[in-house]
Design an enzyme around this catalytic site. Sequence first.
Site, short mmCIF file in Angstrom:
data_model
loop_
_atom_site.label_atom_id
_atom_site.label_comp_id
_atom_site.label_asym_id
_atom_site.label_seq_id
_atom_site.Cartn_x
_atom_site.Cartn_y
_atom_site.Cartn_z
N ASP A 13 0.81 -1.22 0.00
CA ASP A 13 0.00 0.00 0.00
C ASP A 13 0.85 1.28 0.00
O ASP A 13 0.45 2.31 0.53
CB ASP A 13 -0.97 0.03 1.21
CG ASP A 13 -1.85 -1.19 1.25
OD1 ASP A 13 -2.24 -1.66 0.16
OD2 ASP A 13 -2.14 -1.68 2.35
N HIS A 41 -4.88 -1.77 -5.64
CA HIS A 41 -4.05 -0.66 -6.14
C HIS A 41 -4.97 0.48 -6.54
O HIS A 41 -5.79 0.34 -7.45
CB HIS A 41 -3.20 -1.12 -7.33
CG HIS A 41 -2.15 -2.14 -6.94
ND1 HIS A 41 -1.28 -2.70 -7.83
CD2 HIS A 41 -1.83 -2.67 -5.73
CE1 HIS A 41 -0.48 -3.54 -7.20
NE2 HIS A 41 -0.79 -3.55 -5.92
P1 GDP Z 1 -0.72 0.20 -3.52
O1 GDP Z 1 -1.35 -1.05 -3.01
O2 GDP Z 1 0.75 0.28 -3.29
O3 GDP Z 1 -1.08 0.49 -4.95
O4 GDP Z 1 -1.34 1.40 -2.66
P2 GDP Z 1 -2.89 1.62 -2.26
O5 GDP Z 1 -3.60 2.16 -3.43
O6 GDP Z 1 -3.44 0.41 -1.59
O7 GDP Z 1 -2.74 2.70 -1.11
C1 GDP Z 1 -2.17 3.94 -1.35
C2 GDP Z 1 -3.16 5.00 -0.91
O8 GDP Z 1 -2.52 6.26 -0.90
C3 GDP Z 1 -4.33 5.16 -1.85
O9 GDP Z 1 -5.43 5.60 -1.10
C4 GDP Z 1 -3.84 6.24 -2.80
O10 GDP Z 1 -4.88 6.94 -3.44
C5 GDP Z 1 -3.12 7.12 -1.85
N1 GDP Z 1 -2.02 7.92 -2.37
C6 GDP Z 1 -1.06 7.60 -3.27
N2 GDP Z 1 -0.18 8.60 -3.39
C7 GDP Z 1 -0.59 9.59 -2.55
C8 GDP Z 1 -0.10 10.89 -2.20
O11 GDP Z 1 0.94 11.33 -2.67
N3 GDP Z 1 -0.80 11.58 -1.27
C9 GDP Z 1 -1.94 11.11 -0.70
N4 GDP Z 1 -2.58 11.87 0.18
N5 GDP Z 1 -2.43 9.89 -0.99
C10 GDP Z 1 -1.75 9.15 -1.90
MG MG Z 2 -2.88 -1.62 -1.78
#
Ligand code: GDP
Ligand code: MG
Length: 425
Positions: A13, A41
């Site tokens: 995440d 994601h």
């Molecule tokens: P993944 O599993 O690595 O793809 O990550 P996830 O999508 O599960 O979790 C990452 C969370 O952080 C999601 O809610 C994204 O929308 C959010 N996110 C990603 N980059 C940023 C950022 O730069 N700032 C903020 N506030 N949220 C972010």
């Molecule tokens: Mg995730």
Amino acid sequence: MNVTAVVGANWGDEGKGRMVDALGADHDIVVRFQGGGNAGHTVITPLGKFVLHLLPSGVLRPGTVNVIGAGVALDALLLEQELSALRARGLPAPELWVSDRAQLLLEHHRRLDAYEEERLGARSFGSTRTGIAPFYADKYAKVGVRVDDLFDEDRLRARLEPTLAPKNAALRVLYAQPDLELERLLAELRRAREILVPFVRDTGAYLNAALAAGRRILLEGQLGALRDPDHGIHPWVTSSSPLAGFATVGAGIPARAIGRVVAVTKAYSSCVGAGPFVTELAGNAGHELRSRGGDAGEYGATTGRPRRVGWFDAPATRYGCRVQGATEVALTGLDVLGYLDRIPICTGYDIDGSLATEFPTTRLLERAAPIYEDMPGWRTAFGDVSRFTDLPEPARAYVQRLEGLIEVPIRWVSFGPRREQLLER
Ligand code: GDP
Ligand code: MG
């Protein structure tokens, strides 16, 4: 050098989906190489918010080819659901290929995952209950079903029949559940074949030909380095390797093809599931960071569970970058920390009175207490930013301090979940 891996440096995440979407604009093909529907994601595009599970994040950029490699736990029903959800939101059908060597995650894997978590009760792994551990157990016990097996039912029947007895013994004795029946299983597999037929191909041959033709490939990791079965916080790990070193294996391309490894890490920490998490924040401080984190608070993209949150953990992230072989880092969520006067960074662990700066094995990690240094906060929202120098000085200093601690250049800084909220240094 046409292959880039985008992988997690921590517990998952980290914002990989967001980075795959951003870097996907410069790549022709996006490949998922391991894991399965337990991934969540998040990608925010002008059409709104999408949470992808099994589909590569390239499906949100028309023109990108998407591949599900041999290393993935392929749940055909979930694939069908995700494709129809995209259709319902008005997206064109993505170009998608599924490896003929991928194996199938089936209903009994999901059930066994849930039964075992129930049986373990308070000592459970915090599984997403999507069947991942039983799937990989079958794969490595050599009793799984490959996509290509679906095309010869007699052969499949002969091979599956003897594999049911040990499963049924477990179902009956451990979980008091009815037996698996061969005919029902075959019906499920026929349904999977129907769903998959348009997508099946020798994706290894396809990707190698694409490489020879100079096409650019992005390998999308699921979870993060600390969940690797070998190098992670065993036993609180996942069942397939989320490391860039495995990415070429799961995709079916040569190891030497990878030129760039982008490790994604957050400017703070978040962790779903059980296991030691040294910088975890309890009480109000944790609640506040959780509610301000991510795109709508830190809640599991697949499960909706509140994520555990804490301060940036430099020993864990330096280690995560090392085992990933990171050539560059993408730091996400910097915007989230704008409410703080001072921002703690964990620079080492106190383990039984001694200072540890190397990330230890789980036995020692469970006894580790964080050692913090504080950096000044910036107490402001970023607004429109396009260059690193547009950020307030304390925010730049925070990024530079993290870079010094993790020993890998931070090339990307994400300051919000939307496409334009990303800068390259
Ligand atoms: P993944 O599993 O690595 O793809 O990550 P996830 O999508 O599960 O979790 C990452 C969370 O952080 C999601 O809610 C994204 O929308 C959010 N996110 C990603 N980059 C940023 C950022 O730069 N700032 C903020 N506030 N949220 C972010
Ligand atoms: Mg995730």
